[in-house]
Structures are given as C-alpha cells and as structure tokens.
Scaffold this motif. Structure first.
Motif, PDB file in Angstrom:
ATOM      1  N   PHE C 193      51.598  55.536  40.296  1.00 33.07           N
ATOM      2  CA  PHE C 193      51.391  54.644  41.435  1.00 33.07           C
ATOM      3  C   PHE C 193      52.385  53.481  41.487  1.00 33.07           C
ATOM      4  N   SER C 197      54.700  53.177  44.772  1.00 30.53           N
ATOM      5  CA  SER C 197      54.325  52.192  45.792  1.00 30.53           C
ATOM      6  C   SER C 197      55.377  51.100  45.957  1.00 30.53           C
ATOM      7  N   GLN C 198      56.557  51.305  45.407  1.00 27.98           N
ATOM      8  CA  GLN C 198      57.661  50.362  45.607  1.00 27.98           C
ATOM      9  C   GLN C 198      58.178  50.448  47.035  1.00 27.98           C
ATOM     10  N   LYS C 229      51.500  57.727  51.574  1.00 24.08           N
ATOM     11  CA  LYS C 229      51.353  56.413  52.217  1.00 24.08           C
ATOM     12  C   LYS C 229      49.891  56.182  52.576  1.00 24.08           C
ATOM     13  N   LEU C 230      49.263  57.226  53.132  1.00 21.76           N
ATOM     14  CA  LEU C 230      47.858  57.111  53.512  1.00 21.76           C
ATOM     15  C   LEU C 230      47.002  56.840  52.279  1.00 21.76           C
ATOM     16  N   ALA C 233      47.605  53.298  51.148  1.00 18.45           N
ATOM     17  CA  ALA C 233      47.018  52.322  52.067  1.00 18.45           C
ATOM     18  C   ALA C 233      45.502  52.252  51.864  1.00 18.45           C
ATOM     19  N   TRP C 236      44.718  50.395  48.834  1.00 18.08           N
ATOM     20  CA  TRP C 236      44.899  48.964  49.080  1.00 18.08           C
ATOM     21  C   TRP C 236      43.652  48.387  49.743  1.00 18.08           C
ATOM     22  N   SER C 239      40.970  47.984  47.277  1.00 21.34           N
ATOM     23  CA  SER C 239      41.158  46.869  46.348  1.00 21.34           C
ATOM     24  C   SER C 239      40.917  45.528  47.047  1.00 21.34           C
ATOM     25  N   VAL C 240      41.058  45.485  48.388  1.00 21.96           N
ATOM     26  CA  VAL C 240      40.768  44.241  49.105  1.00 21.96           C
ATOM     27  C   VAL C 240      39.270  44.089  49.324  1.00 21.96           C
ATOM     28  N   LYS C 247      40.331  49.322  38.347  1.00 19.17           N
ATOM     29  CA  LYS C 247      41.603  49.951  38.783  1.00 19.17           C
ATOM     30  C   LYS C 247      42.029  51.006  37.795  1.00 19.17           C
TER      31      LYS C 247
END
Lengths: 141, 121, 247
Positions: C193, C197-198, C229-230, C233, C236, C239-240, C247
């Motif tokens: 990851f 994810s860079q 990407k999906l 995302a 992400w 995690s928010v 994790k």
C-alpha cells in the motif's frame, strides 16, 4: 535521480544511452493521445456550464430585470456558439465516462467478472431516463 | 524502499471528488446545457420564465440539487484541468501553483454557489 | 504483389552517433513472415551489426517489443502482410533510453517491478509438511488476468505519463502489484500500500488507457490501476470515518 544528469561521453564501460525528450506537442502526434486530451478538455466546458448556472442563480436572486438580461445574454450568437460546442464536449464526456467507469469497476458475481457492457449499458439507460425526467420537469406547462 | 509513514493523504479525497463530479456531470449536465444554452435561446423549447425559476428555487431540494450540480463538477474539472496542464504543457515545476489555482477555484465556486442558494429568498 | 518490402530501421551506435537515424533495407516479402523474421533476415544476409532483442518468436518471452510504424508491438506477432506494400518503420520502444539500434535500457523498469514486492507475502509461512496453499478456480480467476503479463514493456512505451514523468511507477508494475494483492494466498496488500498510494504510482495515472490497448496479453493494466484507486479511496474513507480502526 541520476537519469536527469547530462549523458557522459562514451567509454568502454560506460555506455552512452540516447534519451529523447518528449515533445511538448506529444498529444498531437497520435490520434489516441489527442482523443485523450479532448476527453480531459471536456472538463473546461463542464466548468463553463457551472459558471453559467451560478450566474443564472445570481440573476434570479436579483429580480426579473436581471433575469431577462441573463436570457438576452444567452441569445448572443457567440454565447450560443460556445454553448453548442460545450454541449458536444459534455456529451463526449458522458459517453467516455460511462465506458471508462465500466472498466474501472471489477464487479464479480458468482466468481465471474461482470462484462463491461452490463455495467455501462444500465448507465447509458439511466442517463436517458434522467435526461427525459429533467426535460419534463423543466418544460411541462 | 519508500518507508514513508502512512499519513492521511489528500489524493484519495481529490480523486473521490473528481469521480463523484464526473458522474454527476455525465448524468445531469448535457440535458441542462441543451435546454438552457441551445434549445431555449433558439426558441425550440420554452425558456424557464422568472416566475417558475423562483418557484423552482423555493424548494429546498432543488437548491440542494443545484448546489451538488455546481460543486462536484467543479472539483471534477479542477482535477482534470490540473493534470492536463501538468502533463500537456510539461510544467511540473509549477505543480503547487496549478493545484492551488484549480482546487482553489473549485472551492471558490462552491462557496459562491452555496452562498447564493443558501441566502435565496 | 511486390516480392520485396522496404523496412526503415532506426539505427543508433553509441560509439559514433549523436542521435538515431533511419536506414532502409529491402527484404523478401513473404506472407508468413513477421517483422522479426525480416530483422533476422537483415542480420543474417545484409548487416550483421543490426542489434535487437528477441528470443522465443511466439509471444511468450516478451523481449522483441518495438515500435512498428509508431505503435508498440511484439515484432514476432506483427505480420509484414498487414503493412505491405507500404514500407514499415521499426524503432526502439518509446520512453526508454536507447542503448543501441533497437535495444533499450530496461533498468528503470526492473527497479520499478522490484519495488512492488511481486511475490507471495505471508505473515507466517506454514511448514512444508502441511502441504501447499490451496486455491479454488474462483480465487484463481480473481487475479489470473493480471498474471498473464510477459514484461514486454509495450505498455510503458504507450504510456504518455511515463514518458513525461520517469518517476511514475507505470502500468505493468501496478498491475503486477494487483496480481499479488488479489491472490488469495497473499497477505502483503498492506506492505504494498505505501508504495502504491504514492503520487508517483496510482495517483499519477490519468487513465489514458493506451497501456490496455497495446497489451498483447490483454492484462488491462489501466483497469488494474483504476480498481486500485477505488480500493485506496475506500480505505481512506474508512480511516477518516473510523480512525480508531486497526490499520
């Protein structure tokens, strides 16, 4: 990165590689690249539509005179021409978007990947239904 | 190896906004643009008159719809314009400036649309 | 139909040339010949100094990728008959440094592959006595398409993003990472990851889609990148919404 350093002269143990810089006009050299750039440029016309919508809302909020002025503005031949061009670009955006999103999603049912046309097909159908619905809402007497 | 700490990154958010905006634009914008910008000025269909425009905007759901129709496609456009400038013109060194202008423009448009729709009488 | 066909071949000698130039060769035209056959004919009969990579002649080794009339192709699967009677332009793959004639340097490509940790990562290896890791046909199907890659680098030659930004990880490397991420025997998705994810990896891709179009093995690297990407995302969002989630 080492790669950005100017190529040193040729020596037996240091081969001189030839590096070609990508042309600024790379997107004009192949039809596939041009089509890609046109797809990306469609977003400028998407933004134009948003600006037009915001101006319209502003005109409505200022009263009937401002709104009539806005409608005259839309009849200006240049604005009309721009809107015709924008329309082709946003339709191009819709078509490419539905085709590409089918490839970006790997939906699996029963261990097999659902073929792309089964994802893009319903999207196109929904697009038509939504468009008809909006047209009906806006145009009904 | 790139052993960067897994901090919260902005790219996934920008990409989600880009994707959502692209979808909204693909489904909703063509018909709106056709009626507003082509059919009505040419007299092919009736133009939305002032009375019905205010009647439409009186519905909170219409205002919310217009807000979404303005904000998400702006972020979509900002994302694409940013990458197109970055790749097409090979101005990588201006990356930060371009990104600030594009996304900043989208934020500004969103705020303006939100303010107009919120304060609408 | 003419019994010969003209090939314009890009030549570059690092000892003497400042830049590549084209040299024309006339070779017999045969229906069953591919571009690679013509190159072999030239090397055998006309100019032994012509330099290019090839091995299996059957679309498996991935070493004979070149530009044929500007299009990235495996020359062992590109028939002369599809271009005759017009002449054919053969050039080294785009976006790579040229070592000599049609040979490009692939160091950067190999480095990018390695970064993706393209092997099965296990939290704990189970002892050999417990047998192999079993997999159902459905589990195989989940990643099989991405495992068909032959490292021919045609997708890198087709990708404008890689040409413009040499730091970009590129289509094949990301598809390969996905090949292992989606493998039911692998547990290394979290290790890959940070690399994936860079900005230089998945977020650099603008979905031109050319990599997928030129891929001789129908790997669909463009699809692999968007799918990741999906995934990233949604990770992400998770995690928010749930920052406390492990994790």
């Amino acid at each position: 990165m080492k790669s950005s350093v100017a190529t040193p002269p040729y020596t037996l143990n240091h081969p001189r590689w030839y590096r070609k810089r990508v042309s600024t006009y790379w997107w004009l050299l192949r039809w596939e690249y041009l089509r890609f750039v046109l797809r990306e440029i469609s977003s400028v016309f998407v933004a134009w539509f948003v600006v037009l919508t915001i101006v319209q809302i502003y005109a409505v909020s200022r009263g009937p005179d401002a709104y009539a002025e806005f409608q005259d503005f839309l009849k200006n031949p240049f604005v009309l021409a721009l809107n015709v061009i924008s329309f082709f670009f946003v339709v191009f955006h819709s078509i490419t978007w539905f085709n590409l999103s089918a490839r970006a999603m790997a939906i699996r049912i029963g261990g097999k990947r659902v073929p792309g046309f089964l994802i893009s097909g319903p999207n196109f159908a929904a697009w038509l239904v939504i468009s008809a619905l909006i047209a009906w809402l806006l145009l009904r007497e | 190896m790139d052993a960067q700490p897994t901090k919260l990154r902005i790219e996934p958010l920008l990409w989600l906004l880009f994707s959502a905006g692209g979808g909204v634009a693909a489904f909703f914008i063509p018909i709106h643009l056709f009626i507003l910008g082509i059919a009505a000025p040419l007299g092919l269909t009736k133009a939305t008159d002032y009375a019905s425009a205010t009647a439409f905007l009186a519905f909170p759901i219409v205002r919310f719809y217009l807000f979404v129709l303005c904000s998400l496609p702006l972020f979509h456009a900002a994302h694409r314009i940013r990458y197109t400038l970055y790749d097409g013109l090979q101005i990588k060194h201006l990356n930060e400036v371009i990104a600030a202008c594009c996304y900043g423009g989208a934020v500004l448009g969103t705020v303006i649309a939100g303010y107009l729709l919120w304060s609408f009488q | 139909m003419a019994d010969t066909i003209k090939l314009e071949i890009s030549r570059y000698s690092p000892e003497t040339d400042a830049a590549p130039h084209f040299q024309s060769f006339e070779v017999p035209f045969r229906r069953d010949w591919v571009v690679l056959d013509a190159l072999n004919y030239i090397k055998d009969k006309q100019d032994g100094s012509l330099t290019y990579r090839w091995s299996c002649r059957m679309g498996i080794c991935g070493s004979c990728g070149m530009l044929v009339n500007g299009e990235p192709k495996l020359t062992c699967a590109t028939f002369l008959a599809d271009y005759a009677p017009a002449s054919i332009r053969v050039e080294p793959l785009r976006n790579f440094p040229i070592v000599r004639d049609l040979v490009i340097a692939m160091n950067d490509f190999m480095r990018k592959f390695q970064k993706m940790k393209p092997w099965l990562i296990r939290k704990e290896e189970k002892p050999v006595s417990e047998g192999e890791y079993l997999q159902t046909p459905e589990q195989l199907d989940a990643y099989k398409q991405f495992s068909m890659c032959i490292n021919c680098m045609l997708c890198y030659a087709a990708c404008p993003v890689y040409g413009l930004d040499p730091l970009f990880a590129g289509p094949a490397a990301i598809a390969l990472a996905q090949r292992y991420n989606l493998d039911s025997r692998d547990q290394g998705a979290k290790d890959r990851f940070p690399v994936l994810s860079q900005h230089d990896a998945i977020w650099g891709c603008t979905f031109v889609g050319e990599c997928t179009r030129v891929c001789p093995k129908h790997v669909d690297p463009a699809g692999a990148i968007q799918q990741y990407k999906l995934t990233a995302a949604l990770d992400w969002v998770k995690s928010v919404v749930m920052p406390w989630g492990g994790k």
